[in-house]
Design a protein around this motif. Sequence first.
Motif, PDB file in Angstrom:
ATOM      1  N   LEU A 164       0.841  -1.194   0.000  1.00  0.00           N
ATOM      2  CA  LEU A 164       0.000   0.000   0.000  1.00  0.00           C
ATOM      3  C   LEU A 164       0.877   1.245   0.000  1.00  0.00           C
ATOM      4  CD1 LEU A 164      -3.046   0.422  -0.038  1.00  0.00           C
ATOM      5  CD2 LEU A 164      -2.957   0.797   2.426  1.00  0.00           C
ATOM      6  N   GLN A 166       0.841   5.484  -0.371  1.00  0.00           N
ATOM      7  CA  GLN A 166       0.015   6.693  -0.311  1.00  0.00           C
ATOM      8  C   GLN A 166       0.135   7.482  -1.607  1.00  0.00           C
ATOM      9  OE1 GLN A 166      -0.781   9.247   3.405  1.00  0.00           O
ATOM     10  NE2 GLN A 166       0.966  10.231   2.436  1.00  0.00           N
ATOM     11  N   ASP A 170      -3.697   3.778  -2.791  1.00  0.00           N
ATOM     12  CA  ASP A 170      -4.530   3.742  -1.597  1.00  0.00           C
ATOM     13  C   ASP A 170      -6.004   3.973  -1.895  1.00  0.00           C
ATOM     14  OD1 ASP A 170      -3.413   6.307  -2.242  1.00  0.00           O
ATOM     15  OD2 ASP A 170      -4.245   7.121  -0.403  1.00  0.00           O
ATOM     16  N   ASP A 171      -6.332   4.463  -3.083  1.00  0.00           N
ATOM     17  CA  ASP A 171      -7.733   4.632  -3.457  1.00  0.00           C
ATOM     18  C   ASP A 171      -8.376   3.331  -3.940  1.00  0.00           C
ATOM     19  OD1 ASP A 171      -6.135   4.574  -5.739  1.00  0.00           O
ATOM     20  OD2 ASP A 171      -7.434   5.935  -6.867  1.00  0.00           O
ATOM     21  N   ILE A 173      -8.285   0.449  -2.009  1.00  0.00           N
ATOM     22  CA  ILE A 173      -8.469  -0.438  -0.856  1.00  0.00           C
ATOM     23  C   ILE A 173      -9.828  -1.128  -0.915  1.00  0.00           C
ATOM     24  CG2 ILE A 173      -8.737  -0.517   1.645  1.00  0.00           C
ATOM     25  CD1 ILE A 173      -6.637   1.730   1.808  1.00  0.00           C
ATOM     26  N   PHE A 189      -2.559  -6.635   2.830  1.00  0.00           N
ATOM     27  CA  PHE A 189      -2.051  -5.278   2.686  1.00  0.00           C
ATOM     28  C   PHE A 189      -0.748  -5.173   3.464  1.00  0.00           C
ATOM     29  CE2 PHE A 189      -6.676  -4.879   2.229  1.00  0.00           C
ATOM     30  CZ  PHE A 189      -6.753  -4.201   1.014  1.00  0.00           C
ATOM     31  N   GLU A 191       2.656  -2.752   4.539  1.00  0.00           N
ATOM     32  CA  GLU A 191       3.208  -1.405   4.608  1.00  0.00           C
ATOM     33  C   GLU A 191       4.456  -1.283   3.735  1.00  0.00           C
ATOM     34  OE1 GLU A 191       1.854   0.213   9.003  1.00  0.00           O
ATOM     35  OE2 GLU A 191       3.841  -0.693   8.787  1.00  0.00           O
ATOM     36  N   LEU A 209      -1.588   1.150   8.220  1.00  0.00           N
ATOM     37  CA  LEU A 209      -2.713   0.386   7.691  1.00  0.00           C
ATOM     38  C   LEU A 209      -3.999   0.500   8.501  1.00  0.00           C
ATOM     39  CD1 LEU A 209      -0.894  -2.938   6.677  1.00  0.00           C
ATOM     40  CD2 LEU A 209      -1.270  -0.883   5.303  1.00  0.00           C
TER      41      LEU A 209
END
Length: 345
Positions: A164, A166, A170-171, A173, A189, A191, A209
Amino acid sequence: MSDPLVDSFGRVHNYVRLSITDRCNLGCQYCRPGNRAAYTSQTDQLNFDEMVAIVNVLAEMGVTKVRITGGEPLLRPRLEELVAKLGALSGIRRIGLTTNGMLLASKARALRRAGLTDVNISLDSLLPERYAKITRGGDLGRVLDAIEACFEAGFETLKLNVVLMQGVNDDEIESFLRLTLDYPLQIRFIEYMPVGNHTEGWKAKYMPLEGILAQCAKREWNARLVEPADSLANQSFCGAADDAGPAKYYRISGAAGEFGLINPVSDHFCMGCNRLRITANGYIKPCLYWNDEWDLKPFIGNDEMLRKVFRQSLEAKPQRHEMIVQPSHKPSQHVMRRQMSQIGG
């Protein structure tokens, strides 16, 4: 059986990640930043018999699970032969594969017949153009074909790994979470981690997360924590219920699958670490993040010396990584400078 693989903090190691190549047919931004990784020469790369010899000694010391990694493992010809050889070793109960899926569709059945038990596919976007950009040339359609082939081949678990980032994916999820509603798979998911030489832009893309559970609540999806013994990762195996790995799994009410959260940065899971890593050129790494590694190649064929090196590596394994270091704090060891593709994840 030899004495088990226990480090100085009492952690028992029953899992090895075996990188069989550092080459890859993609150039994912977080795995090969800059796309400039220097590849191991063919002569320095372990052959399958050497890999099996190493894993055999580890199995005698209590390792029960092997995960084949890369680079992209399917770039090595006749991978199913290695799977079969590993599966024939006494004590090995699970053999997994981590792949980008680009070459998997045509090989899934053969790998399953050879004894491969579970598959992890890296999939950081469900949008074709975005996926191609993140991976520098990947074809999402080929990965989706691989997922379908895995279902048809009957692997015991299928996991999709989503790093994931940013402002990057992230849109999506919710789109990934929706997959668990209909399909018996695990969306994990992960980091974004600062590993390797190219970490300057890491903070701009890193995000914790915890917002994923908030998204479930926003959609009024009742997501409950799944106990390890009830997780899809353990329902099909005879392994210990606490062998589900670093992810904390959740299931939306009525869903066929699960989603997992892997927080190596915001909530490190080092005290539960049970894994060792073997690089494609034959080094053992007891910790992903630190630079310490030991060359195994001179000792292949000498089981007692291999056991000695394994124990030495565990004696040096630190209590935890230090991915997040305060400005006033000096790292206690040399930070890893290999890229993720050179380690095997």
